[in-house]
Design a protein around this motif. Structure first.
Motif, mmCIF file in Angstrom:
data_model
loop_
_atom_site.group_PDB
_atom_site.id
_atom_site.type_symbol
_atom_site.label_atom_id
_atom_site.label_comp_id
_atom_site.label_asym_id
_atom_site.label_seq_id
_atom_site.Cartn_x
_atom_site.Cartn_y
_atom_site.Cartn_z
ATOM 1 N N ALA A 1 0.827 -1.212 0.000
ATOM 2 C CA ALA A 1 0.000 0.000 0.000
ATOM 3 C C ALA A 1 0.859 1.259 0.000
ATOM 4 O O ALA A 1 0.536 2.246 -0.667
ATOM 5 C CB ALA A 1 -0.928 -0.009 1.222
ATOM 6 N N ILE A 2 1.973 1.219 0.735
ATOM 7 C CA ILE A 2 2.900 2.357 0.787
ATOM 8 C C ILE A 2 3.476 2.631 -0.597
ATOM 9 O O ILE A 2 3.487 3.765 -1.086
ATOM 10 C CB ILE A 2 4.028 2.084 1.810
ATOM 11 N N GLU B 1 2.326 1.569 -3.568
ATOM 12 C CA GLU B 1 1.278 1.914 -4.531
ATOM 13 C C GLU B 1 0.795 3.353 -4.362
ATOM 14 O O GLU B 1 0.244 3.939 -5.295
ATOM 15 C CB GLU B 1 0.098 0.945 -4.399
ATOM 16 N N SER B 2 1.028 3.931 -3.174
ATOM 17 C CA SER B 2 0.639 5.324 -2.931
ATOM 18 C C SER B 2 1.703 6.312 -3.381
ATOM 19 O O SER B 2 1.556 7.521 -3.148
ATOM 20 C CB SER B 2 0.330 5.521 -1.440
ATOM 21 N N GLY B 3 2.771 5.802 -3.985
ATOM 22 C CA GLY B 3 3.785 6.683 -4.553
ATOM 23 C C GLY B 3 4.956 6.992 -3.650
ATOM 24 O O GLY B 3 5.841 7.785 -4.007
ATOM 25 N N THR C 1 0.488 13.058 3.749
ATOM 26 C CA THR C 1 -0.009 12.020 2.835
ATOM 27 C C THR C 1 -0.022 10.654 3.510
ATOM 28 O O THR C 1 -0.974 9.876 3.360
ATOM 29 C CB THR C 1 0.854 11.971 1.556
ATOM 30 N N TRP C 2 1.029 10.351 4.285
ATOM 31 C CA TRP C 2 1.086 9.063 4.985
ATOM 32 C C TRP C 2 0.016 9.002 6.080
ATOM 33 O O TRP C 2 -0.651 7.983 6.257
ATOM 34 C CB TRP C 2 2.473 8.840 5.559
ATOM 35 N N LYS D 1 -2.820 10.487 6.071
ATOM 36 C CA LYS D 1 -4.104 10.309 5.391
ATOM 37 C C LYS D 1 -4.290 8.842 4.989
ATOM 38 O O LYS D 1 -5.386 8.276 5.129
ATOM 39 C CB LYS D 1 -4.175 11.207 4.156
ATOM 40 N N LEU D 2 -3.211 8.221 4.502
ATOM 41 C CA LEU D 2 -3.277 6.809 4.130
ATOM 42 C C LEU D 2 -3.503 5.935 5.360
ATOM 43 O O LEU D 2 -4.187 4.915 5.289
ATOM 44 C CB LEU D 2 -1.982 6.394 3.415
ATOM 45 N N SER E 1 -12.979 6.075 6.540
ATOM 46 C CA SER E 1 -11.927 5.889 5.530
ATOM 47 C C SER E 1 -11.643 4.400 5.350
ATOM 48 O O SER E 1 -10.602 3.886 5.744
ATOM 49 C CB SER E 1 -10.653 6.635 5.984
ATOM 50 N N LYS F 1 -10.701 2.405 3.124
ATOM 51 C CA LYS F 1 -9.539 1.880 2.390
ATOM 52 C C LYS F 1 -8.212 2.189 3.086
ATOM 53 O O LYS F 1 -7.148 1.832 2.596
ATOM 54 C CB LYS F 1 -9.515 2.448 0.964
ATOM 55 N N SER F 2 -8.281 2.861 4.239
ATOM 56 C CA SER F 2 -7.068 3.241 4.951
ATOM 57 C C SER F 2 -6.391 2.031 5.605
ATOM 58 O O SER F 2 -7.009 0.970 5.772
ATOM 59 C CB SER F 2 -7.379 4.301 6.007
#
Length: 381
Positions: free
Chosen positions: A116-117, A119-121, A175-176, A178-179, A192, A194-195
């Motif tokens: 996930a990390i 894939e989030s860029g 950003t992290w 938020k994820l 959230s 999908k978090s």
């Protein structure tokens, strides 16, 4: 007009390389041209061209930011500064680093969280598995000392291993977080879904992962786990008994396959008992692969791959390792693996005999040599 165009087409950095023969730190101006993936280098001390503009396929635009280490023709270059204002504005303006920590409850799900990390860029630049002592946990969470949940938090954070990572990306701190999602996992699941905490957490304490709440906190927390002062930070979890060694190779790390490979390992009921990310020097790679010298035709190319960028070393435990894990990795040649054993790691993630996704210990007696070498001789700069 032409000058402006050429400026926009290249990034300029100051890079350092430690020359082991001369025992000197050498400085270069490194230019990267994203249009065709080429690089050139100038020796700053001697005011001369060191490397004429050359296409270098293994480097990506995402690799170029201050603090990263890249490999150019077996030289490990540390990018220490931006070479001009344009590069600083274009590349560095929004880049931040922060701590991403996987808590004890979610370590069995670390592959999915790392996936996930990525894939989030984000780029993972440092990582290690550690076991916090009570004193270390109290120090890390000292700001919560007066809170009612403090004792439960400390007990939980010392109950098992954690994975600490430095991640870099645009506006990484916010950003992290938020994820991650809301601190309370029940709230995360409704607000959230999908978090990370919604997917992998249990409650407000056992909430899968941690993220720094500010740039200042990120600096302090990263220093705690990855001290720049020469210390090693909290103790790693390596056991060095009844285990085998696995290295996720640089090409697989740069292709974003780390989380997927870890998931496959865990799904096959192997235990990852220790983990450490590092970039290997050429001399260390040659020593590590010395047993293959003169035996395997691809020895030189194997060395080049192993020191071409960050890799992830894993200590693996399970039934009858290293034999069972070596079988799980599959034949060294991924093409043969795809024909004979298509479910193995190399069949699924390997490209060729050099870029075959993972290294694994061949002989049982070698594990006792490889793992301490990686952890104590080479993993720390």
């Amino acid at each position: 007009m032409h000058k402006q165009k050429s400026e926009e087409d290249r990034y300029v950095f100051t890079a350092e390389w430690y020359d082991p023969n001369a025992a000197l730190q050498r400085r270069y101006q490194l230019l990267y041209y994203p249009k065709d993936g080429s690089v050139e280098m100038y020796d700053l001390k001697n005011h001369r061209v060191f490397l004429r503009r050359t296409k270098y396929d293994t480097l990506r635009k995402e690799d170029f930011y201050v603090g990263n280490k890249i490999n150019v023709f077996s030289r490990q270059l540390h990018l220490v500064d931006y070479g001009d204002q344009y590069t600083g504005r274009k590349v560095g303006s929004k880049k931040e680093n922060t701590l991403a920590m996987i808590k004890p409850d979610a370590v069995p799900k670390m592959g999915s969280i790392i996936e996930a990390i990525i894939e989030s860029g984000f780029t993972i630049t440092r990582a290690k598995m550690v076991l916090l002592s009570r004193a270390e946990a109290m120090d890390f969470y000292s700001e919560h000392q007066s809170k009612s949940f403090f004792s439960d938090l400390i007990n939980f954070m010392t109950s098992g291993p954690i994975v600490a990572m430095e991640v870099i990306g645009d506006d990484a701190v916010s950003t992290w977080r938020k994820l991650l999602g809301p601190t309370n996992c029940s709230v995360a699941r409704s607000e959230s879904p999908k978090s990370i905490r919604a997917r992998f957490g249990t409650d407000g304490t056992k909430n899968a992962a941690h993220g720094s709440d500010s740039i200042a906190s990120a600096a302090r927390e990263l220093e705690f786990f990855f001290p720049s002062s020469g210390g090693h930070g909290p103790k790693n979890t390596a056991k060095f008994t009844q285990c085998t060694c696995c290295i996720i190779k640089p090409h697989a790390v740069s292709e974003g396959l780390t989380g997927k490979i870890i998931n496959h390992i865990l799904d096959a009921d192997f235990e990852i008992s220790a983990l450490q990310m590092f970039t290997m020097e050429k001399a260390n790679a040659e020593e590590f692969y010395e047993v293959y010298k003169g035996v395997v035709a691809e020895y030189t190319e194997m060395v080049v791959e192993l020191c071409s960028g960050p890799c992830l070393a894993l200590e693996i435990q399970g039934t009858d390792v290293p034999k069972s894990f070596r079988e799980f990795c599959g034949p060294a040649d991924p093409e043969i693996a795809r024909h004979l054993r298509p479910r193995t790691l190399r069949a699924q993630f390997g490209k060729n005999k050099m870029k075959n996704a993972v290294h694994c210990t061949d002989l049982p007696e070698d594990a006792a040599l490889e793992l301490p070498q990686l952890w104590y001789e080479w993993a720390y700069p």
